[in-house]
Design an enzyme around this catalytic site. Structure first.
Site, PDB file in Angstrom:
ATOM      1  CG  ASP A   1     -71.609  -0.146  31.517  1.00 17.69           C
ATOM      2  OD1 ASP A   1     -70.654  -0.919  31.325  1.00 17.69           O
ATOM      3  OD2 ASP A   1     -72.783  -0.473  31.300  1.00 17.69           O
TER       4      ASP A   1
ATOM      5  CG  HIS B   1     -76.519  -3.319  29.021  1.00 13.93           C
ATOM      6  ND1 HIS B   1     -76.896  -2.155  29.643  1.00 13.93           N
ATOM      7  CD2 HIS B   1     -75.212  -3.522  29.363  1.00 13.93           C
ATOM      8  CE1 HIS B   1     -75.874  -1.675  30.327  1.00 13.93           C
ATOM      9  NE2 HIS B   1     -74.845  -2.487  30.180  1.00 13.93           N
ATOM     10  CD  GLU B   2     -73.085  -6.859  29.009  1.00 20.67           C
ATOM     11  OE1 GLU B   2     -71.956  -6.601  28.514  1.00 20.67           O
ATOM     12  OE2 GLU B   2     -73.463  -6.403  30.089  1.00 20.67           O
TER      13      GLU B   2
ATOM     14  CG  HIS C   1     -70.906  -2.669  26.731  1.00 28.46           C
ATOM     15  ND1 HIS C   1     -70.643  -1.347  26.998  1.00 28.46           N
ATOM     16  CD2 HIS C   1     -71.657  -3.124  27.775  1.00 28.46           C
ATOM     17  CE1 HIS C   1     -71.203  -1.015  28.142  1.00 28.46           C
ATOM     18  NE2 HIS C   1     -71.824  -2.074  28.633  1.00 28.46           N
TER      19      HIS C   1
END
Length: 385
Positions: free
Chosen positions: A174, A78-79, A82
């Site tokens: 987010d 997930h990170e 980003h």
């Protein structure tokens, strides 16, 4: 859970935790609070697996550890969504930190436009959604009641929940960054977008706490999950408040003028008693002036540390030379007088300190005290001086 990592006020950076390596060149850190999360999830999932699959205690806990590793992998991906998207648009990434409530990606600057801000913010939930969809497909393909089926099902649930929860439209989530990007695009003011998304984030925090309590009262949420969910709500509230505060601070960056903000310098020769130097300053036009120590040629070589000077008992100050409580100018961070507010803040974040030497060419024209900068940025906030 996402946390705001840019537009920060001047402060000393906290250590992110144990650095365990790099992923695609991005430093990866593990916060100590991860141990608490790992323990909580391991115990909870192990008991669930033991009841559902009729496993031994040891086997159940091994499965629990495996689920924690899979869950951390999902958070990391997930990170990375980003981080890699940010790098794609020229935004440097300082690192990824995994902690109790998930993780965060620290970037070295803000997105240059609402479009980039939107894409970076949605990249993480998009990765979680893809992982959730893949886990759902695996759950449907695997035989019911098996260990692999249960693991796939739990990963599907956790990733879908992470994706949906992070899309709630309030900072520091987010979805809050996406809302900020939308308001930024409409108003052409990033700070307004941040402030609006921060207030919505506070509403999300209150809603999270309310829903958690309702589910617990109706026995739809395990009692063990109650403190964790309330901690999530508190963290959301604090993160939203921090976003609002930083938006207000950032609005004042254009007011930073180093020539006006820096304190003037009062030069005293090397060997001057501290009491005499302080007497000259008190009798001058600016009793808040910085004391600079000059060499035999009259060149400033050191700056008196006000904290160290104040620590000297008044009775000893006539016998202590200024040199004893001074720091060499070569060891102090330097700020050119012509820097604008954004660059001053970036320099302060990069080189945190209490004092900064302000120069014009080779000349020292003043000394910036970090307390003066903080007072300018937050005039209504009580400062410790």
């Amino acid at each position: 859970m996402e946390q705001p990592q840019t537009d920060r006020p001047p402060r000393r950076p906290t250590r992110p935790g144990l650095t365990v390596g790099r992923v695609f060149g991005v430093p990866l850190h593990l916060n100590g609070s991860m141990l608490l999360l790992a323990l909580l999830v391991t115990v909870t999932y192990a008991e669930f697996a033991r009841r559902q699959l009729d496993l031994s205690q040891l086997g159940a806990y091994l499965i629990g550890v495996g689920f924690v590793v899979s869950l951390l992998g999902s958070v990391l991906l997930h990170e990375l969504g980003h981080a890699l998207t940010a790098r794609r648009y020229g935004i440097g990434v300082r690192g990824i930190t995994l902690e109790l409530l998930g993780g965060y990606t620290e970037m070295d600057r803000d997105a240059p436009s609402p479009r980039v801000d939107l894409l970076v913010s949605l990249a993480g939930p998009a990765v979680s959604a893809v992982l959730g969809a893949a886990a759902v497909a695996a759950t449907l393909a695997l035989p019911d009641g098996t260990l692999t089926n249960q693991l796939a099902f739990q990963l599907a649930v956790s990733n879908v929940i992470v994706a949906l929860f992070n899309l709630l439209p309030g900072l520091p989530l987010d979805g809050g960054r996406a809302l900020r990007a939308a308001v930024w695009a409409l108003t052409r003011d990033r700070h307004t977008g941040t402030e609006v998304a921060g207030w919505v984030g506070r509403a999300v925090a209150v809603g999270t706490a309310a829903v958690t309590l309702v589910l617990t009262v109706n026995r739809l949420l395990a009692p063990l999950a109650l403190p964790l969910m309330l901690l999530v709500a508190v963290t959301l509230w604090r993160g939203a408040g921090q976003s609002i505060r930083l938006a207000r601070i950032s609005r004042r960056f254009p007011l930073i003028d180093l020539r006006r903000l820096a304190r003037p310098v009062l030069a005293v020769p090397t060997g001057t008693p501290l009491a005499e130097a302080q007497r000259r300053r008190a009798e001058g036009d600016r009793p808040d002036a910085a004391l600079a120590v000059t060499d035999g040629a009259g060149r400033p070589v050191a700056l008196v540390d006000p904290v160290a000077a104040d620590a000297v008992p008044p009775a000893r100050r006539p016998w202590i030379a200024v040199d004893a409580v001074a720091r060499a100018l070569a060891g102090l961070p330097v700020l050119p007088a012509g820097l604008d507010g954004e660059r001053v803040m970036e320099a302060v974040r990069t080189h945190p300190g209490a004092q900064y030497v302000v120069t014009a060419g080779e000349d020292v024209v003043g000394v910036l005290h970090i307390a003066d900068l903080a007072q300018l940025l937050e005039p209504k906030r009580k400062m410790n001086t």
